[in-house]
Design a protein around this motif. Structure first.
Motif, PDB file in Angstrom:
ATOM      1  N   ALA A 282    -104.812  37.682-106.374  1.00  0.00           N
ATOM      2  CA  ALA A 282    -104.345  38.714-105.451  1.00  0.00           C
ATOM      3  C   ALA A 282    -103.338  38.144-104.459  1.00  0.00           C
ATOM      4  CB  ALA A 282    -105.531  39.324-104.706  1.00  0.00           C
ATOM      5  N   PHE A 283    -103.608  36.940-103.971  1.00  0.00           N
ATOM      6  CA  PHE A 283    -102.681  36.293-103.037  1.00  0.00           C
ATOM      7  C   PHE A 283    -101.363  35.991-103.732  1.00  0.00           C
ATOM      8  CE2 PHE A 283    -100.789  32.720-100.829  1.00  0.00           C
ATOM      9  CZ  PHE A 283    -100.911  33.092 -99.504  1.00  0.00           C
ATOM     10  N   ALA A 284    -101.436  35.494-104.975  1.00  0.00           N
ATOM     11  CA  ALA A 284    -100.221  35.176-105.720  1.00  0.00           C
ATOM     12  C   ALA A 284     -99.399  36.424-105.994  1.00  0.00           C
ATOM     13  CB  ALA A 284    -100.580  34.473-107.028  1.00  0.00           C
ATOM     14  N   ALA A 285    -100.063  37.555-106.242  1.00  0.00           N
ATOM     15  CA  ALA A 285     -99.347  38.808-106.471  1.00  0.00           C
ATOM     16  C   ALA A 285     -98.694  39.319-105.193  1.00  0.00           C
ATOM     17  CB  ALA A 285    -100.301  39.864-107.030  1.00  0.00           C
ATOM     18  N   SER A 286     -99.297  39.009-104.040  1.00  0.00           N
ATOM     19  CA  SER A 286     -98.748  39.457-102.756  1.00  0.00           C
ATOM     20  C   SER A 286     -97.670  38.520-102.232  1.00  0.00           C
ATOM     21  CB  SER A 286     -99.873  39.565-101.714  1.00  0.00           C
ATOM     22  OG  SER A 286    -100.842  40.513-102.100  1.00  0.00           O
ATOM     23  N   TYR A 287     -97.827  37.221-102.490  1.00  0.00           N
ATOM     24  CA  TYR A 287     -96.868  36.211-102.017  1.00  0.00           C
ATOM     25  C   TYR A 287     -96.412  35.341-103.197  1.00  0.00           C
ATOM     26  CZ  TYR A 287     -98.806  37.321 -97.404  1.00  0.00           C
ATOM     27  OH  TYR A 287     -99.235  37.955 -96.263  1.00  0.00           O
ATOM     28  N   PRO A 288     -95.755  35.900-104.202  1.00  0.00           N
ATOM     29  CA  PRO A 288     -95.433  35.139-105.418  1.00  0.00           C
ATOM     30  C   PRO A 288     -94.505  33.957-105.190  1.00  0.00           C
ATOM     31  CG  PRO A 288     -94.256  37.231-105.386  1.00  0.00           C
ATOM     32  CD  PRO A 288     -95.224  37.274-104.254  1.00  0.00           C
ATOM     33  N   ASP A 289     -93.631  34.039-104.194  1.00  0.00           N
ATOM     34  CA  ASP A 289     -92.636  32.981-103.997  1.00  0.00           C
ATOM     35  C   ASP A 289     -93.043  31.959-102.939  1.00  0.00           C
ATOM     36  OD1 ASP A 289     -90.840  34.014-105.912  1.00  0.00           O
ATOM     37  OD2 ASP A 289     -90.175  35.524-104.468  1.00  0.00           O
ATOM     38  N   MET A 290     -94.270  32.080-102.419  1.00  0.00           N
ATOM     39  CA  MET A 290     -94.717  31.087-101.442  1.00  0.00           C
ATOM     40  C   MET A 290     -94.885  29.737-102.131  1.00  0.00           C
ATOM     41  SD  MET A 290     -98.064  31.035 -98.951  1.00  0.00           S
ATOM     42  CE  MET A 290     -97.290  32.174 -97.770  1.00  0.00           C
TER      43      MET A 290
END
Length: 274
Positions: free
Chosen positions: A140-148
């Protein structure tokens, strides 16, 4: 997402703040039990057969089962998941994050009972834990902040979306190699991710990019209101403004007498001004 919006308006005030902290506390309790009284953990597992025989506490206590053995790597991962969960909670708001975690937990319980009846009463209690729910938080975090960008092993810089792809590959391999207990656990634990990111379309409005876009638009439309020392929004309870957090949202309460504005954490929990 209209269904979730209605639920939030009606039950948002009951959402648990800092839910990730309580999840980590549950793990700490589980690890302490594993060290002090490991036999007690067998009384806490998600075992549908024993639940049907009256041990109903297992419907809840299985969340105390720690995800793996205790080690330095585990401690680092717990801190990592705490930071991810806290960031998601601030981005989505308490209620939506609560619903995300609750959906995964309930789906796991339902999946365990379905497997129990389909398999003719076989015991798969060892397959069910919050391990895959933790992975759903990461996805879920990766989907919200994919380019972090994060430091893999504290050295290698890598965008979090590539780590998510590796996790998806790992889940696919685990699904192929596991028995039915592991497969049902994977599907049930990731059901929340499936619901929130594939079965809904309105979630984009609370994504970090969308929130940032709205803030830039607001500044462009009314720049004199967002200059230094002047704020557009201020919570009547805690006094926070849009300058205290890029992801804060503010709403006026229609039930209060007067123009009282509240932040997302106090909109449903404040006492109405009469």
């Amino acid at each position: 997402m209209k269904f979730f919006n209605k639920l939030e308006r009606k039950y948002g005030r009951y959402a648990i703040s800092n839910l990730t902290r309580y999840i980590i506390i549950c793990y700490v309790i589980g690890y302490l039990l594993a060290l002090a009284a490991p036999w007690l953990l067998t009384m806490l597992t998600l075992d549908p057969g024993k639940i049907l025989r009256g041990q109903v506490w297992r419907l809840v206590t299985w969340v105390l089962i720690p995800p793996g053995g205790l080690s330095i790597f585990t401690i680092i991962m717990l801190f990592f998941y705490y930071s991810l969960g806290s960031a998601l909670e601030k981005t989505w708001g308490d209620f939506r994050y609560n619903m995300y975690i609750l959906t995964g937990l309930v789906a796991t319980v339902i999946g365990s009972f379905i497997l129990f009846f389909v398999s003719g009463g076989s015991n798969y209690s060892g397959a069910f834990s919050t391990y895959y729910i933790n992975l759903s938080i990461f996805l879920a975090f990766a989907a919200s902040y994919p380019d972090m960008q994060v430091l893999l092993y504290f050295v290698i810089p890598i965008k979090i979306k590539w780590m998510a792809y590796l996790d998806i590959a790992y889940l696919a391999i685990s699904f192929y190699q596991s028995g039915w207990g592991g497969r049902v656990a994977i599907i049930a634990s990731l059901f929340n991710f499936i619901v929130f990111f594939f079965a809904t379309r309105d979630l984009n409005r609370i994504s970090p990019k969308e929130i940032h876009r709205k803030q830039k638009f607001a500044k462009a439309v009314n720049p004199t209101r967002t200059g230094d020392g002047v704020t557009k929004h201020k919570c009547a309870i805690c006094g926070r403004t849009e300058k205290d957090g890029a992801n804060l949202e503010f709403r006026f309460c229609s039930k209060c007498n007067g123009n009282y504005e509240y932040c997302q954490d106090h909109l449903f929990t404040h006492e109405h001004v009469k």
